[in-house]
Design an enzyme around this catalytic site. Sequence first.
Site, mmCIF file in Angstrom:
data_model
loop_
_atom_site.group_PDB
_atom_site.id
_atom_site.type_symbol
_atom_site.label_atom_id
_atom_site.label_comp_id
_atom_site.label_asym_id
_atom_site.label_seq_id
_atom_site.Cartn_x
_atom_site.Cartn_y
_atom_site.Cartn_z
ATOM 1 N N ASP A 63 -47.038 5.820 -9.993
ATOM 2 C CA ASP A 63 -46.090 6.258 -11.065
ATOM 3 C C ASP A 63 -44.890 5.564 -10.906
ATOM 4 O O ASP A 63 -44.071 5.782 -10.104
ATOM 5 C CB ASP A 63 -45.801 7.543 -10.919
ATOM 6 C CG ASP A 63 -45.301 8.525 -12.123
ATOM 7 O OD1 ASP A 63 -44.800 7.628 -12.823
ATOM 8 O OD2 ASP A 63 -45.270 9.485 -12.324
ATOM 9 N N HIS A 64 -44.545 4.591 -12.172
ATOM 10 C CA HIS A 64 -43.351 3.972 -11.710
ATOM 11 C C HIS A 64 -42.115 4.760 -12.116
ATOM 12 O O HIS A 64 -40.856 4.047 -11.828
ATOM 13 C CB HIS A 64 -43.720 2.701 -12.997
ATOM 14 C CG HIS A 64 -43.012 1.298 -12.681
ATOM 15 N ND1 HIS A 64 -41.824 1.370 -11.569
ATOM 16 C CD2 HIS A 64 -43.174 0.136 -12.896
ATOM 17 C CE1 HIS A 64 -41.457 0.050 -11.189
ATOM 18 N NE2 HIS A 64 -42.442 -0.752 -11.986
#
Length: 459
Positions: free
Chosen positions: A429-430
Site C-alpha cells: 500500500d503506497h
Amino acid sequence: MTATMIKEFRLPDLGEGLTESEILSWKVAVGDTVALNQVIAEVETAKAVVELPSPFAGTVAALHEEAGAVVEVGKPIVSFEVDDVGAAGSTGAGSGSEVSTSNGAAAAVPQATPAKREANLVGYGAVVEESGHPVRRHRTFDPVAEREAVQAPVRQPVQQPAPQTIQEPERPRSTPPVRKLARDLGIDLQLVKGTGPAGLITRSDVQGFAAGSHEQTEARAAAVPGGRETRTPIKGVRKFTAAAMVQSAFTAPHVTEFLTVDVTPTMELLERLKSSKAFAGYKLTPLTIAAKAVLIALRRNPTLNSRWDEASQEIVQFNYVNLGIAAATPRGLTVPNIKDADGMTLLELSAALSELTDTARSGKTSPSDLSGGTISITNIGVFGIDAGTPILNPGEAAIIALGAVRKAPWVHNDELAVRQVMSLSLSFDHRLVDGEQGSKFLAELGAILADPAMVITMV
C-alpha cells in the site's frame, strides 16, 4: 408435574459483525432431546463453517429454517421445550420468547434479576457481571428485532408448534420436494413463476417450465449443467472474498515489485533440516523457510506491518505479526493467519503452518483465525507460477507472492551454472510504504533466501 416453557434460539452473530449465515445441515430433528452445548447445526458464514452448539438443554420443539436457507443474524432458527426452573435459574443464554406451561395451562413469565449463565457461548446474548448488570457487545442486526426478542409478548402454549413460512426475497419460495425436482431437471427456480399461494412454486410449475416454450428452453439452457452456461450462486466465502478484494483494489494504491533470487543455498538448507533429528516428524517446505525469512526481514522494516485507519486518520503500526497464509480451499480462497508468528521458532512455525493448511482444506477454519492478520504470503509457486501481482488482504500493508522454484542458468561465482531460482513479488500500500521501504524489505528478504547465513547480520 414438571412445568415447561418454549424458548426460541435466534441466530447469533458468529463474529466480526457478520450479518447472515447459511444453514448447511441440521444435526437434530423435532422431538430430539439435546444437551447444553450439543452441536445442533452446521452453518456457513462468509468466512468459515461453524458448528453451532445448543444454548439450552431440552427437547427440540420446532426448526424454523431448513438446511440451505440463508438466515439473517437475530432471526429465530429453532425452538426448545425446556424445564421451567424459574426466571433466575434458566438454562443457557438464548434470546427470544418464553411461555411457561404446566398441564397445558399458560402462565405469565415472571420478571426477575438476570442470573449468570451456565455457559458463555459465542454470540449468545449478554454476560452478567458480579453487579448483576448484563453487558452486551455491539450487534449488527436490526435493533427492532432485538427489542422484540427481549420484550416479546407471552404466547399461548402449543402441543406442536405450527411450521413457520419464512419469506426470503433472495430465494424463490418452494418446498423441498419441488426444489429436488428442479435440481434433477437442471432448472433454475429463479426462472420459474410460481402459481401457488403467495407465489409458491409448485411441482406443476416446474414440470410446465420443463416442457415449456422455446423462450423457456433458451433460459433453461443457460442454467443446465452441460448447457451453454452454468450458474453458481455467489455466497459464502467466495462472496466475502470478492467484496474484500474489490474494496482493497479500489481503496489501497497498490505497487508491486519483483525480485528473482538464487535460492540454491536455501534448498540445500531445507534438505539438511529434513534429515535432522530435531525436525523429525515436521513438514518442511520452501514456504516454511520463506515465512521465517519474511518475519526476520519485517523486524528491520516494520512499516510493512501496519494498517491505514481511514476513520481515525491514523497509521497503526503493529508490534506483533499475525502472518496470513493464502489457502485455496473447496469453498474458495481464504487467508487464515498464524497469531504472533514473530515469536515462534522454526519448529513452531512449521507446526503452525501444517495445522493451518490442514484446517483450511477441511473447511474448519474459525472466524477468529481469518481476522486480525497484519501481513500475508501467497504461495503461487505450488501451481507452477513464477510471479504475479497479488492484491492486498484488506487492512494490511503488504503481501508477498512466492513463485515456483525452478532450475535455470545463473551466473554463480562469475561462471554460468544451473541453479535453483525463485521469483518474489511484493505488493504494498503506497499510502503506508514508500518505494524505498518496500524495495529494502524485498532486497533483504531475497538476501536471506539467497544466503541463509545472512540472518546472523540481521538479528
